[in-house]
Write a protein that holds these residues in place. Structure first.
Motif, PDB file in Angstrom:
ATOM      1  N   LEU A 145       0.799  -1.238   0.000  1.00 14.34           N
ATOM      2  CA  LEU A 145       0.000   0.000   0.000  1.00 14.34           C
ATOM      3  C   LEU A 145       0.830   1.285   0.000  1.00 14.34           C
ATOM      4  CD1 LEU A 145      -2.497  -1.244   2.737  1.00 14.34           C
ATOM      5  CD2 LEU A 145      -2.928  -1.205   0.281  1.00 14.34           C
ATOM      6  N   GLY A 146       2.090   1.177   0.412  1.00 15.94           N
ATOM      7  CA  GLY A 146       2.986   2.339   0.410  1.00 15.94           C
ATOM      8  C   GLY A 146       2.500   3.454   1.320  1.00 15.94           C
ATOM      9  N   ASP A 147       2.810   4.685   0.913  1.00 15.24           N
ATOM     10  CA  ASP A 147       2.436   5.830   1.755  1.00 15.24           C
ATOM     11  C   ASP A 147       1.024   6.310   1.467  1.00 15.24           C
ATOM     12  OD1 ASP A 147       2.650   7.054  -0.695  1.00 15.24           O
ATOM     13  OD2 ASP A 147       4.266   8.426  -0.124  1.00 15.24           O
ATOM     14  N   GLY A 148       0.327   5.591   0.585  1.00  9.35           N
ATOM     15  CA  GLY A 148      -1.066   5.920   0.283  1.00  9.35           C
ATOM     16  C   GLY A 148      -1.232   6.915  -0.849  1.00  9.35           C
ATOM     17  N   SER A 149      -0.117   7.498  -1.344  1.00  5.33           N
ATOM     18  CA  SER A 149      -0.253   8.570  -2.352  1.00  5.33           C
ATOM     19  C   SER A 149      -0.925   8.055  -3.629  1.00  5.33           C
ATOM     20  CB  SER A 149       1.100   9.213  -2.658  1.00  5.33           C
ATOM     21  OG  SER A 149       2.034   8.225  -2.976  1.00  5.33           O
ATOM     22  N   LYS A 150      -0.765   6.776  -3.933  1.00  2.00           N
ATOM     23  CA  LYS A 150      -1.427   6.266  -5.154  1.00  2.00           C
ATOM     24  C   LYS A 150      -2.953   6.227  -4.995  1.00  2.00           C
ATOM     25  CE  LYS A 150      -0.256   1.533  -3.884  1.00  2.00           C
ATOM     26  NZ  LYS A 150       0.478   0.331  -4.240  1.00  2.00           N
ATOM     27  N   TYR A 151      -3.415   6.355  -3.754  1.00  2.00           N
ATOM     28  CA  TYR A 151      -4.862   6.446  -3.509  1.00  2.00           C
ATOM     29  C   TYR A 151      -5.266   7.866  -3.087  1.00  2.00           C
ATOM     30  CZ  TYR A 151      -3.868   1.462  -2.884  1.00  2.00           C
ATOM     31  OH  TYR A 151      -3.417   0.170  -3.035  1.00  2.00           O
ATOM     32  N   GLY A 152      -4.324   8.790  -3.110  1.00  2.00           N
ATOM     33  CA  GLY A 152      -4.633  10.164  -2.698  1.00  2.00           C
ATOM     34  C   GLY A 152      -4.871  10.295  -1.202  1.00  2.00           C
ATOM     35  N   ILE A 153      -4.284   9.373  -0.425  1.00  3.65           N
ATOM     36  CA  ILE A 153      -4.474   9.417   1.029  1.00  3.65           C
ATOM     37  C   ILE A 153      -3.106   9.306   1.719  1.00  3.65           C
ATOM     38  CG2 ILE A 153      -6.784   8.393   0.948  1.00  3.65           C
ATOM     39  CD1 ILE A 153      -5.548   5.691   1.709  1.00  3.65           C
ATOM     40  N   LYS A 154      -3.114   9.425   3.041  1.00  2.00           N
ATOM     41  CA  LYS A 154      -1.862   9.286   3.791  1.00  2.00           C
ATOM     42  C   LYS A 154      -1.951   8.033   4.657  1.00  2.00           C
ATOM     43  CE  LYS A 154       0.989  11.686   7.113  1.00  2.00           C
ATOM     44  NZ  LYS A 154       0.716  12.303   8.392  1.00  2.00           N
ATOM     45  N   LEU A 155      -1.017   7.121   4.442  1.00  3.83           N
ATOM     46  CA  LEU A 155      -1.000   5.888   5.243  1.00  3.83           C
ATOM     47  C   LEU A 155       0.240   5.872   6.127  1.00  3.83           C
ATOM     48  CD1 LEU A 155      -1.983   3.179   2.578  1.00  3.83           C
ATOM     49  CD2 LEU A 155      -3.427   4.151   4.374  1.00  3.83           C
ATOM     50  N   THR A 156       0.028   5.527   7.391  1.00 10.25           N
ATOM     51  CA  THR A 156       1.162   5.296   8.279  1.00 10.25           C
ATOM     52  C   THR A 156       0.973   3.929   8.937  1.00 10.25           C
ATOM     53  OG1 THR A 156      -0.012   6.685   9.871  1.00 10.25           O
ATOM     54  CG2 THR A 156       1.886   7.662   8.807  1.00 10.25           C
ATOM     55  N   TYR A 157       2.016   3.436   9.558  1.00 14.90           N
ATOM     56  CA  TYR A 157       2.008   2.052  10.034  1.00 14.90           C
ATOM     57  C   TYR A 157       2.515   1.959  11.466  1.00 14.90           C
ATOM     58  CZ  TYR A 157       1.504   1.205   5.057  1.00 14.90           C
ATOM     59  OH  TYR A 157       1.036   1.217   3.761  1.00 14.90           O
ATOM     60  N   GLU A 158       1.911   1.076  12.227  1.00 16.06           N
ATOM     61  CA  GLU A 158       2.394   0.777  13.579  1.00 16.06           C
ATOM     62  C   GLU A 158       2.300  -0.728  13.781  1.00 16.06           C
ATOM     63  OE1 GLU A 158       3.632   2.519  16.082  1.00 16.06           O
ATOM     64  OE2 GLU A 158       3.099   4.612  15.644  1.00 16.06           O
ATOM     65  N   ILE A 159       3.084  -1.207  14.729  1.00 17.46           N
ATOM     66  CA  ILE A 159       3.101  -2.647  15.030  1.00 17.46           C
ATOM     67  C   ILE A 159       2.417  -2.897  16.375  1.00 17.46           C
ATOM     68  CG2 ILE A 159       4.680  -4.494  15.757  1.00 17.46           C
ATOM     69  CD1 ILE A 159       6.594  -3.460  13.556  1.00 17.46           C
ATOM     70  N   GLN A 160       1.593  -3.946  16.406  1.00 19.61           N
ATOM     71  CA  GLN A 160       1.069  -4.431  17.691  1.00 19.61           C
ATOM     72  C   GLN A 160       1.924  -5.649  18.055  1.00 19.61           C
ATOM     73  OE1 GLN A 160      -2.850  -6.313  17.670  1.00 19.61           O
ATOM     74  NE2 GLN A 160      -3.301  -5.487  19.711  1.00 19.61           N
ATOM     75  N   PRO A 161       2.736  -5.561  19.101  1.00 18.33           N
ATOM     76  CA  PRO A 161       3.694  -6.652  19.381  1.00 18.33           C
ATOM     77  C   PRO A 161       3.021  -8.004  19.589  1.00 18.33           C
ATOM     78  CG  PRO A 161       4.234  -4.704  20.682  1.00 18.33           C
ATOM     79  CD  PRO A 161       2.903  -4.435  20.037  1.00 18.33           C
ATOM     80  N   SER A 162       1.871  -8.013  20.273  1.00 18.84           N
ATOM     81  CA  SER A 162       1.127  -9.270  20.420  1.00 18.84           C
ATOM     82  C   SER A 162      -0.367  -8.932  20.432  1.00 18.84           C
ATOM     83  CB  SER A 162       1.541 -10.007  21.699  1.00 18.84           C
ATOM     84  OG  SER A 162       1.419  -9.145  22.802  1.00 18.84           O
ATOM     85  N   PRO A 163      -1.202  -9.922  20.069  1.00 17.40           N
ATOM     86  CA  PRO A 163      -2.638  -9.623  19.928  1.00 17.40           C
ATOM     87  C   PRO A 163      -3.340  -9.488  21.277  1.00 17.40           C
ATOM     88  CG  PRO A 163      -2.204 -11.922  19.341  1.00 17.40           C
ATOM     89  CD  PRO A 163      -0.876 -11.313  19.687  1.00 17.40           C
TER      90      PRO A 163
END
Ligand code: TTP
Length: 292
Positions: free
Chosen positions: A65-83
């Motif tokens: 999905l990348g940074d979302g620019s190909k969809y005209g949006i802003k995407l950022t990412y975070e990790i959940q270490p465990s569910p």
């Protein structure tokens, strides 16, 4: 309005597949599962979206999905270490949310239906005005879900997580629109007996303050949770049937972005080129050619 896609979890019901792949990257007919919840948030005009996934899968989501620019949006990412539970998303995402209204959708939930965008827009407006919204859907196996109890006037009395004796057949679906207090309230929750920060506890905090709307999704809407092999197959067949019989492309982030005026047609063609001979690539190219 911010948005979160929660795309971690263990996916044990899809073992052995999910031993090596993220559930939310498995196909639902012709595209990755995460395209569906992503399209729903975009349909709600949410353009600032955080994707929370597992330590082992985070990179794959970035690759897709990348940074979302190909969809005209802003995407950022975070990790959940465990569910450790759905409500933990609002703690992990605290900085991103920044005390603003925030929607969350589960990465394995599919919502479709005429008029969905009207409902979404209303929920966004309400959240911006301090009223949170969750959605309820009729199910036949209420013991598996968070279940809403209503009085005779359909006022919500309580929400119970996986009740042994369910008080209704209406479950809470995986789409939530909260006001600016989600992180603050999530931090008050203590882990349940199964060791999770339960979204039901967060909903009950809002309910107690009289700040929660429970909107019933009637039979005109389809809600699917694709967490089992059967439901995954059902969802694929549903999308295949609609795609073939009605000749429409549902839940395409590229097409939603174009319909909102966030990207150009050329950007859809660029994505279609990248997708090569795949049916999804062909479908979005054809849809873009037909759109003005
Ligand atoms: P579930 O389907 O309830 O759990 P799961 O994905 O771990 O699957 P299984 O029961 O087969 O082991 O989770 C609903 C959604 O929420 C799913 O998209 C995974 C996500 N999730 C998280 O991202 N973090 C969590 O802590 C939990 C509990 C779920």
């Amino acid at each position: 309005m911010k948005g979160i896609i929660l795309a971690g979890g263990s996916g044990t019901r899809l073992y052995p597949l999910t031993l090596v792949s993220s559930k939310q990257l498995l196909p639902v007919y012709d595209k990755p599962m995460i395209f569906y919840p992503l399209s729903v948030l975009m349909e709600a005009d949410i353009r600032d979206i955080l994707i929370i996934s597992t330590p082992q899968d985070n990179e794959k989501f970035i690759q897709l999905l990348g940074d979302g620019s190909k969809y005209g949006i802003k995407l950022t990412y975070e990790i959940q270490p465990s569910p450790d539970g759905l409500a933990q998303a609002f703690i992990i995402g605290e900085k991103f949310i920044n005390n603003e209204p925030c929607a969350m959708i589960l990465g394995d939930n599919i919502f479709c239906g005429m008029g969905l965008n009207k409902i979404l827009n209303a929920a966004v407006k309400d959240a911006e005005n301090g009223v949170s919204t969750i959605f309820a859907y009729h199910v036949n196996d209420p013991q598996r879900f968070g279940i809403v109890e209503f009085d005779s006037n359909m006022n919500v009395l309580s929400i119970e997580e996986k009740p042994a004796l369910p008080k209704s057949n209406y479950c809470v679906t995986g789409l939530y629109f909260y006001d600016g207090h989600s992180s603050e309230f999530a931090k008050k929750i203590v882990p349940s007996d199964r060791g999770e920060l339960e979204i039901t506890d967060l909903n009950n905090i809002y309910l107690k303050q009289n700040k929660l709307k429970v909107k019933l999704l009637d039979t005109g809407f389809v809600w699917m949770d694709t967490g089992t092999f059967d439901s995954l197959m059902d969802a694929s067949i549903y999308v295949q049937t609609i795609s073939k019989h009605q000749d429409v492309v549902i839940c395409s982030p590229e097409l939603v972005a174009f319909s909102k005026g966030w990207i150009t047609k050329e950007m859809i063609f660029a994505s279609a080129d990248k997708y090569g001979k795949s049916p999804y690539g062909k479908a979005i190219r054809k849809a873009a050619e037909m759109m003005r």
